[in-house]
Design an enzyme around this catalytic site. Structure first.
Site, PDB file in Angstrom:
ATOM      1  N   GLU A 465      98.469   3.990  27.592  1.00  0.00           N
ATOM      2  CA  GLU A 465      98.172   5.213  26.836  1.00  0.00           C
ATOM      3  C   GLU A 465      99.381   5.565  25.975  1.00  0.00           C
ATOM      4  O   GLU A 465     100.515   5.596  26.472  1.00  0.00           O
ATOM      5  CB  GLU A 465      97.850   6.372  27.779  1.00  0.00           C
ATOM      6  CG  GLU A 465      97.553   7.667  27.021  1.00  0.00           C
ATOM      7  CD  GLU A 465      97.066   8.816  27.912  1.00  0.00           C
ATOM      8  OE1 GLU A 465      97.061   8.654  29.152  1.00  0.00           O
ATOM      9  OE2 GLU A 465      96.693   9.867  27.352  1.00  0.00           O
ATOM     10  N   ASN A 524      95.221   9.770  22.196  1.00  0.00           N
ATOM     11  CA  ASN A 524      94.531  11.050  22.413  1.00  0.00           C
ATOM     12  C   ASN A 524      94.156  11.681  21.079  1.00  0.00           C
ATOM     13  O   ASN A 524      94.933  11.657  20.123  1.00  0.00           O
ATOM     14  CB  ASN A 524      95.441  12.011  23.171  1.00  0.00           C
ATOM     15  CG  ASN A 524      95.742  11.511  24.569  1.00  0.00           C
ATOM     16  OD1 ASN A 524      94.927  11.631  25.469  1.00  0.00           O
ATOM     17  ND2 ASN A 524      96.911  10.890  24.737  1.00  0.00           N
ATOM     18  N   GLU A 556      90.858   8.704  23.455  1.00  0.00           N
ATOM     19  CA  GLU A 556      90.638   9.651  24.554  1.00  0.00           C
ATOM     20  C   GLU A 556      90.328  11.032  23.987  1.00  0.00           C
ATOM     21  O   GLU A 556      91.088  11.566  23.178  1.00  0.00           O
ATOM     22  CB  GLU A 556      91.903   9.749  25.430  1.00  0.00           C
ATOM     23  CG  GLU A 556      92.272   8.432  26.081  1.00  0.00           C
ATOM     24  CD  GLU A 556      93.387   8.589  27.121  1.00  0.00           C
ATOM     25  OE1 GLU A 556      93.716   9.734  27.502  1.00  0.00           O
ATOM     26  OE2 GLU A 556      93.930   7.547  27.543  1.00  0.00           O
ATOM     27  N   ASP A 586      88.691  12.116  28.743  1.00  0.00           N
ATOM     28  CA  ASP A 586      89.964  12.390  29.411  1.00  0.00           C
ATOM     29  C   ASP A 586      89.850  13.638  30.284  1.00  0.00           C
ATOM     30  O   ASP A 586      88.984  14.489  30.052  1.00  0.00           O
ATOM     31  CB  ASP A 586      91.026  12.620  28.311  1.00  0.00           C
ATOM     32  CG  ASP A 586      92.443  12.418  28.827  1.00  0.00           C
ATOM     33  OD1 ASP A 586      92.615  12.117  30.014  1.00  0.00           O
ATOM     34  OD2 ASP A 586      93.382  12.566  28.008  1.00  0.00           O
ATOM     35  N   GLU A 643      94.035   9.250  37.077  1.00  0.00           N
ATOM     36  CA  GLU A 643      95.369   9.552  36.540  1.00  0.00           C
ATOM     37  C   GLU A 643      96.243  10.205  37.610  1.00  0.00           C
ATOM     38  O   GLU A 643      95.734  10.825  38.541  1.00  0.00           O
ATOM     39  CB  GLU A 643      95.260  10.534  35.361  1.00  0.00           C
ATOM     40  CG  GLU A 643      94.636   9.937  34.131  1.00  0.00           C
ATOM     41  CD  GLU A 643      94.755  10.902  32.949  1.00  0.00           C
ATOM     42  OE1 GLU A 643      95.505  10.573  32.014  1.00  0.00           O
ATOM     43  OE2 GLU A 643      94.111  11.957  32.965  1.00  0.00           O
TER      44      GLU A 643
HETATM   45  P1  C2E Z   1      96.887  13.292  29.141  1.00  0.00           P
HETATM   46  O1  C2E Z   1      96.243  12.693  27.934  1.00  0.00           O
HETATM   47  O2  C2E Z   1      96.044  13.551  30.296  1.00  0.00           O
HETATM   48  O3  C2E Z   1      98.096  12.400  29.435  1.00  0.00           O
HETATM   49  C1  C2E Z   1      98.535  12.144  30.710  1.00  0.00           C
HETATM   50  C2  C2E Z   1      99.643  13.022  31.043  1.00  0.00           C
HETATM   51  O4  C2E Z   1      99.949  12.865  32.433  1.00  0.00           O
HETATM   52  C3  C2E Z   1     100.943  12.623  30.307  1.00  0.00           C
HETATM   53  O5  C2E Z   1     101.699  13.777  30.174  1.00  0.00           O
HETATM   54  C4  C2E Z   1     101.624  11.770  31.332  1.00  0.00           C
HETATM   55  O6  C2E Z   1     103.027  11.653  31.152  1.00  0.00           O
HETATM   56  C5  C2E Z   1     101.290  12.500  32.581  1.00  0.00           C
HETATM   57  N1  C2E Z   1     101.371  11.639  33.785  1.00  0.00           N
HETATM   58  C6  C2E Z   1     101.075  10.332  33.896  1.00  0.00           C
HETATM   59  N2  C2E Z   1     101.265   9.907  35.166  1.00  0.00           N
HETATM   60  C7  C2E Z   1     101.670  10.969  35.883  1.00  0.00           C
HETATM   61  C8  C2E Z   1     102.024  11.175  37.249  1.00  0.00           C
HETATM   62  O7  C2E Z   1     101.990  10.279  38.114  1.00  0.00           O
HETATM   63  N3  C2E Z   1     102.421  12.430  37.589  1.00  0.00           N
HETATM   64  C9  C2E Z   1     102.494  13.428  36.718  1.00  0.00           C
HETATM   65  N4  C2E Z   1     102.907  14.606  37.149  1.00  0.00           N
HETATM   66  N5  C2E Z   1     102.179  13.292  35.387  1.00  0.00           N
HETATM   67  C10 C2E Z   1     101.758  12.056  35.004  1.00  0.00           C
HETATM   68  P2  C2E Z   1     102.317  14.125  28.828  1.00  0.00           P
HETATM   69  O8  C2E Z   1     102.761  12.913  28.130  1.00  0.00           O
HETATM   70  O9  C2E Z   1     103.263  15.220  29.090  1.00  0.00           O
HETATM   71  O10 C2E Z   1     101.105  14.669  27.994  1.00  0.00           O
HETATM   72  C11 C2E Z   1     100.458  15.800  28.363  1.00  0.00           C
HETATM   73  C12 C2E Z   1      99.198  15.963  27.593  1.00  0.00           C
HETATM   74  O11 C2E Z   1      99.536  16.153  26.221  1.00  0.00           O
HETATM   75  C13 C2E Z   1      98.330  14.727  27.591  1.00  0.00           C
HETATM   76  O12 C2E Z   1      97.554  14.678  28.710  1.00  0.00           O
HETATM   77  C14 C2E Z   1      97.532  14.959  26.349  1.00  0.00           C
HETATM   78  O13 C2E Z   1      96.477  15.870  26.599  1.00  0.00           O
HETATM   79  C15 C2E Z   1      98.531  15.591  25.444  1.00  0.00           C
HETATM   80  N6  C2E Z   1      99.082  14.578  24.558  1.00  0.00           N
HETATM   81  C16 C2E Z   1     100.111  13.736  24.765  1.00  0.00           C
HETATM   82  N7  C2E Z   1     100.274  12.961  23.681  1.00  0.00           N
HETATM   83  C17 C2E Z   1      99.328  13.325  22.775  1.00  0.00           C
HETATM   84  C18 C2E Z   1      98.964  12.893  21.468  1.00  0.00           C
HETATM   85  O14 C2E Z   1      99.540  11.937  20.945  1.00  0.00           O
HETATM   86  N8  C2E Z   1      97.932  13.503  20.843  1.00  0.00           N
HETATM   87  C19 C2E Z   1      97.240  14.514  21.456  1.00  0.00           C
HETATM   88  N9  C2E Z   1      96.231  15.085  20.816  1.00  0.00           N
HETATM   89  N10 C2E Z   1      97.550  14.949  22.676  1.00  0.00           N
HETATM   90  C20 C2E Z   1      98.572  14.329  23.343  1.00  0.00           C
HETATM   91 MG    MG Z   2      95.125  11.199  27.628  1.00  0.00          MG
HETATM   92 MG    MG Z   3      94.482  13.075  31.092  1.00  0.00          MG
END
Ligand code: C2E
Ligand code: MG
Ligand code: MG
Length: 684
Positions: A465, A524, A556, A586, A643
């Site tokens: 991802e 995403n 996603e 997602d 996830e």
């Molecule tokens: P998401 O799409 O559900 O992405 C997964 C989030 O869970 C990511 O956080 C990831 O770092 C985190 N994660 C993965 N494995 C674990 C784990 O074992 N434990 C915990 N505590 N967290 C884990 P991240 O990168 O902080 O992103 C948060 C949200 O921000 C994402 O949720 C997504 O909704 C959004 N996001 C991130 N990048 C993008 C992007 O490029 N475009 C858009 N539209 N949204 C994004």
């Molecule tokens: Mg995602």
């Molecule tokens: Mg997610």
């Protein structure tokens, strides 16, 4: 024959277009020809014998002295004096003349008469002045009445007729008493005439009656006009109809200070009412509530039903608010469906939440427009003087921040200002600003990280991802959980998503050039981006531009992408799926988790949110849910990804259940692109 000569001379002199007058040594007029009489405004039939006139009647004291000390002595000695002299007519009007004064002597050489022969010096100028005076009289928008010394009306102007309804013929010869109303007693008029007698004029407001008997208020000035001897010759009255002026004033006031759509006050009224309201509260040690009211749902109404219904919606809101406020309150519409209410509280009262609660309730009531029922979602932010600010700006800002804080809860709400919410809002504003700069900057403040998705059965990489990362020079690393929701509140999220996809395409192109074949990469997409009209065109064009096959990617989306217009969103997804792109749902397990979405959407993958599995090892219900979704996914032929796997236990439970894929820190944290490429490359 000779005896007729004086008569001939008399006729000649009468016909001359010059002033001719003979006076005796004590300066009494013996003759004055017709031109002279007209010039000096003396009746044609004035009898000089019976009603004698003297030289001093036609001069002010200055020119009289000049006559006595210079002109007559000189003429006496030299027969004739000529030069310029200022005459005054009987109404005191100045007449500049060029005059010749002849002295007539008797046989003994004694002066027996003087004759003055005068040309008006600027005949044209005097005439022009007369014409102008007449023009002013005719064109004046004030009513004018000229009376004689006994207050009998001599002339009125057209504006008099317009204002009073009386024609000139109705009033000539009568006194202005016929215009009186019963509003003033005799004392009033007596004092008025006394003032005129003492001071020369009177002015003030007076109630008079028109010809149609209506009583109206006018501003009246009466001036006394005197002749040279200080005797009243005329009275001049000039008046304006105050009711017209006042209604115009009211109209102007209305236009400047009130909103045409709702008839509530506008920003101008707020600006003028705010300082006195503050000053009064300060004097009385009372509080002033400043409420920022957002009616809610206007954008939706405009979009669905059009601007006319949008206007009607605003009017209905305004009526509801107006009905609840009191005479002490100021309610204005500042723009769209945003209103400001200034509500002074009685001294020693803290918050009158009752009124604000009522306002919210009133705005929340369903509205029927174009046979549709709208459920408004209003927000009210409240700031309080002096607790939350001293000045208008501080209080409005605080109320606005409180309103934004209310809005974030996404349900109708009254929110009182608190400093923390204010600071949060400030931080968000800073982040929004910085993020938009970062998106345009060539500096690598934004980066893509990649987190693998593994096959639970053998731990091999199934996909990865792409997740955005933001390192700000000042603020350090900022989490997407912080800035994505901020970007989602504006068009910024569209810019951000497009930046991510372009960046992802560049990485993929580079890996391709390096002969690397990465696994499926997911990215995403926000609901707002998906709803853009050109979304599918833009996405496919971007991939084509970088020569990336859609089948290399998975998109996603979350359920919120479908909430506004499910049919449209689904048709876009179908189009992309047909082009080869995979679609993932997602964060399933949060929000509505509607099973109908699983049924209707053209999905390939369902990603279960971290919150569902975080207590998997301790909570049997969580295990039960995962089992059920796993079965459902198998039946629907969907790939299931769980996830947030953080430990071995979670991994083992899921592997035992036969789940397909998982993602989480247990396998790998999101890594910078090159680091991840090295890791996954070495596993190949
Ligand atoms: P998401 O799409 O559900 O992405 C997964 C989030 O869970 C990511 O956080 C990831 O770092 C985190 N994660 C993965 N494995 C674990 C784990 O074992 N434990 C915990 N505590 N967290 C884990 P991240 O990168 O902080 O992103 C948060 C949200 O921000 C994402 O949720 C997504 O909704 C959004 N996001 C991130 N990048 C993008 C992007 O490029 N475009 C858009 N539209 N949204 C994004
Ligand atoms: Mg995602
Ligand atoms: Mg997610």
């Amino acid at each position: 024959m000779l005896t007729d000569l004086p008569r001939v001379h008399f006729d000649l002199v009468e016909q001359l277009d010059s002033f001719v007058s003979t006076v005796n040594p004590d300066l009494r007029l013996l003759t004055l020809n017709r031109f002279g009489r007209r010039l000096c405004r003396i009746a044609d039939d004035h009898d000089l014998q019976q009603d004698p006139l003297y030289v001093h009647h036609f001069h002010d004291s200055e020119s009289l002295q000049f006559l006595q000390n210079v002109v007559f002595p000189y003429a006496r000695a030299h027969q004739c004096w000529q030069g310029q002299l200022l005459f005054r007519d009987r109404q005191g009007q100045a007449i500049p003349t060029q005059i010749k004064v002849l002295a007539h002597h008797n046989a003994e050489g004694k002066v027996i008469h003087f004759t003055g022969i005068a040309q008006t010096q600027s005949h044209d100028a005097t005439q022009l002045l007369d014409e102008l005076t007449e023009r002013i009289f005719q064109d004046a928008i004030e009513g004018i009445i000229l009376t004689d010394s006994k207050a009998r009306i001599l002339r009125v102007n057209p504006a008099f007729t317009t204002i009073t309804g009386y024609q000139a013929d109705d009033v000539l010869g009568k006194t202005p008493a016929l215009l009186r109303s019963a509003h003033h007693d005799a004392d009033f008029y007596q004092q008025m005439w006394q003032t005129i007698a003492l001071q020369g004029s009177w002015q003030g407001e007076i109630w008079n009656r028109k010809k149609d008997r209506t009583v109206y208020q006018q501003w009246l000035k009466i001036s006394r006009i005197e002749d040279n001897q200080g005797q009243v010759s005329h009275y001049l009255a000039v008046f304006q109809d105050l009711s017209i002026i006042r209604s115009k004033d009211r109209q102007i006031h209305q236009l400047v200070n009130f909103d045409r759509l709702t008839r509530l006050g506008n920003r101008e009224l707020l600006v003028s009412r705010f300082p006195p309201a503050l000053a009064q509260c300060q004097r009385q040690h009372a509080r002033l509530l400043v409420c920022w009211i957002d009616g809610g749902q206007l954008g939706d109404v405009n979009q669905r039903l059009g601007l006319t219904h949008g206007d009607r919606f605003i009017q209905l809101q305004a009526e509801r608010l107006q009905q609840l406020i009191g005479p002490e309150d100021t309610l204005v519409r500042i723009y769209a469906d945003d209103y400001i209410l200034l509500h002074p509280l009685p001294a020693k009262t803290r918050h009158d939440t009752k009124l604000i609660g009522r306002l919210l309730e009133a705005l929340k009531q369903p509205v029927e427009l174009a046979a549709q029922v709208i459920l408004p979602c209003p927000f009210i932010g409240v700031a309080c003087y002096p607790d939350d600010g001293q000045s208008e700006e501080e209080l409005l800002h605080a109320a606005e921040l409180a309103m934004f804080a209310a809005k974030e809860k996404k349900q109708a709400k009254v929110q009182f200002y608190n400093a923390k919410a204010g600071a949060d809002y400030h931080r968000k504003a800073v982040l929004r600003q910085k993020l938009s700069t970062a998106l345009l900057s060539t500096e690598p403040a934004l980066q893509l990280h990649f987190q693998p998705r593994v096959w639970l059965q053998d731990g091999s990489t199934a996909a990865a991802e792409a997740l955005i990362r933001w390192q700000d020079e000042e603020l350090g690393m900022i989490s997407p959980a912080d800035f994505i929701p901020i970007a989602e509140q504006s068009h910024l999220i569209v810019e951000l998503d497009r930046w991510v996809l372009r960046q992802l395409c560049r990485h993929l192109s580079r890996w391709h050039q390096q002969q690397l074949t990465p696994p499926l990469i997911s990215f995403n997409v926000s609901a707002r981006h998906l709803s853009e009209a050109d979304f599918t065109d833009w996405l496919l064009h971007c991939l084509a531009e970088h020569q990336i096959p859609p089948s290399a990617l998975e998109m996603e989306i979350t359920e919120s992408a479908l909430i506004d217009n499910e049919a449209k969103a689904i048709s876009k997804l179908q189009l992309l799926k047909d082009a080869g792109l995979r679609i993932a749902l997602d964060d399933f397990g949060t929000g509505y988790s509607s099973l109908s979405y699983l049924k209707n959407m053209p999905l390939d993958t369902v990603k279960i949110d971290r919150s569902v599995v975080c207590d998997l090892s301790t909570n049997p219900k969580a295990l039960c849910i995962i089992k059920s979704i796993h079965l459902l996914a198998c039946e629907l032929k969907l790939t299931l990804t769980i996830e947030g796997i953080e430990n071995l236990q979670q991994h083992q439970i899921l592997a035992e259940l036969g789940c397909q894929q998982a993602q989480g820190y247990w396998y790998a944290k999101p890594l910078p692109a090159e680091q991840w490429a090295r890791q996954w490359g070495s596993r190949l």
